[in-house]
Write a protein that holds these residues in place. Structure first.
Motif, PDB file in Angstrom:
ATOM      1  N   LYS A  88       7.641 -29.236 -16.132  1.00 28.17           N
ATOM      2  CA  LYS A  88       6.456 -29.136 -15.713  1.00 28.17           C
ATOM      3  C   LYS A  88       6.016 -28.334 -14.637  1.00 28.17           C
ATOM      4  O   LYS A  88       7.015 -27.476 -13.937  1.00 28.17           O
ATOM      5  CB  LYS A  88       6.095 -30.580 -15.000  1.00 28.17           C
ATOM      6  N   ASP A 111       2.283 -26.451 -18.350  1.00 26.87           N
ATOM      7  CA  ASP A 111       1.017 -26.893 -18.189  1.00 26.87           C
ATOM      8  C   ASP A 111      -0.040 -25.824 -18.506  1.00 26.87           C
ATOM      9  O   ASP A 111      -1.189 -25.836 -18.621  1.00 26.87           O
ATOM     10  CB  ASP A 111       0.721 -27.652 -17.160  1.00 26.87           C
ATOM     11  N   ALA A 294      -7.793 -27.904 -19.885  1.00 22.57           N
ATOM     12  CA  ALA A 294      -6.512 -28.026 -20.298  1.00 22.57           C
ATOM     13  C   ALA A 294      -6.659 -27.181 -22.027  1.00 22.57           C
ATOM     14  O   ALA A 294      -7.802 -27.259 -22.512  1.00 22.57           O
ATOM     15  CB  ALA A 294      -5.959 -29.195 -20.678  1.00 22.57           C
ATOM     16  N   PRO A 329      -2.790 -27.168 -14.693  1.00 16.80           N
ATOM     17  CA  PRO A 329      -1.508 -27.067 -13.650  1.00 16.80           C
ATOM     18  C   PRO A 329      -1.782 -27.302 -12.310  1.00 16.80           C
ATOM     19  O   PRO A 329      -0.744 -27.570 -11.446  1.00 16.80           O
ATOM     20  CB  PRO A 329      -1.137 -25.643 -14.124  1.00 16.80           C
TER      21      PRO A 329
END
Length: 359
Positions: A88, A111, A294, A329
């Protein structure tokens, strides 16, 4: 997104080879033969009495051992980890912020792009998986620490359960903000708790001074955040179309909304994230909607959906185009949380929603 304690001690049979690090070929063979449990006697974990320097000996590392209790699992580090797999973006970016990017032997499940200030350094870090990596993929990179953003990153069907990795000599650490068991997760996420995490990771990695400096810098920036007009309500929409997935009352979204002075319309839900039906959102009628941007569910897509539905098109925030946008993120607790709060504060100012004295 708690496991058994991660430390084990036992004696290995004399015919079992127990190297500190194993080649990827050997690890693959190990997985295929199902001999992971045999290696419990190798003493790869941090409680291995045979390999642990005696207290006060010349080989002991100053400031160690460091023991932390992390999401219900106690982990002891006898020396600073040198080979880290990060899972991550929050994990990768924390090491970059601490100036320890060279220790990352592989990153996974990112991300989105890292901030420009770390882009050059991050470009040299190999991506080992675009999703949650398998245990085999992780072990091929011979880490001594797996730093995970979610608890689900450390499971039998992903990087491996924490106790199993400990038997193989691999320490693990999960972002405390992501602990799932009620007794382990924060009652309510705050920036103080986030900064405590930065400093804990700094102690683990033998970088307490860079961690302290990072906290000082972020506290200084946090003091610059301007607050919304009292009574301004907000919804934090992360993902989901038929049923939105939104920020609850105890996680990273709430932490940021608190510092902005925004009232979360689902702030009474004692969860980090929760599902909320459109009918409930229409009833709450938030003044602003925070949209998580996203690649798989962009802020633009969310706006189009809000404006095309007869029900949501009448929401106050939609009629007045009161949208705040945060990149994915930066939507979880990490080194981007403070910059995200500053950016969102600026967006509130553009909408004319800051307290009059702070415009």
């Amino acid at each position: 997104m708690s496991q058994a304690p991660s430390q084990f001690s036992s004696s290995a049979p004399s015919h079992v080879l127990c190297p500190r690090r194993r080649t990827s070929t050997a690890l693959a063979a190990l997985a295929a033969l199902g001999l992971a449990l045999v290696l419990a006697g190798c003493g790869g974990g941090s409680d291995d009495a045979a390999g642990k320097p005696e207290e006060g000996s010349a080989s002991a590392v100053a400031g160690y051992p460091v023991t932390v209790r992390n999401c219900g699992t106690e982990v002891t580090f006898d020396e600073p980890p040198q080979r880290v797999v990060t899972i991550k973006s929050t994990s990768t970016e924390l090491l970059l912020a601490l100036g320890l990017g060279e220790r990352i032997v592989g990153q996974a499940f990112g991300d989105g792009p890292v901030p420009e200030q770390w882009a050059e350094e991050a470009a040299g870090i190999p991506t080992i998986s675009d999703e949650a990596p398998s245990q085999e993929v992780v072990l091929e990179h011979e880490p001594d620490l797996v730093l995970a953003g979610w608890e689900s990153n450390l499971a039998a069907d992903t990087a491996g359960e924490r106790d199993q990795l400990a038997r193989l000599g691999v320490h693990t650490y999960v972002s405390p903000a992501a602990c799932q068991a009620p007794q382990d997760q924060p009652d309510r996420m705050t920036f103080d708790l986030l900064f405590d995490q930065f400093q804990e990771v700094g102690r683990i990695l033998g970088a307490p001074e860079p961690a302290a400096e990072l906290v000082r810098e972020q506290r200084s920036l946090l003091a610059e955040v301007s607050r919304a007009r009292p009574g301004t309500t907000a919804l934090w929409w992360s993902s989901g179309e038929d049923t939105p997935y939104v920020g609850g009352g105890i996680g990273a979204p709430q932490m940021v909304l608190d510092v902005l002075g925004l009232d979360n319309v689902v702030g009474d839900v004692d969860q980090t994230w929760t599902s909320l039906g459109w009918e409930a959102i229409v009833d709450a009628d938030p003044d602003v909607i925070v949209l998580v941007d996203a690649t798989w569910n962009s802020a633009r897509d969310k706006i189009d959906q809000l404006e095309s539905s007869p029900a949501t098109a009448e929401l106050s925030a939609v009629r007045r185009q009161r949208y705040l946008v945060v990149p994915f993120p930066a939507a979880e607790a990490g080194v981007r949380s403070v910059p995200a709060a500053i950016d969102l504060s600026g967006q509130l100012g553009e909408l004319g929603l800051l307290e009059p004295t702070q415009r």
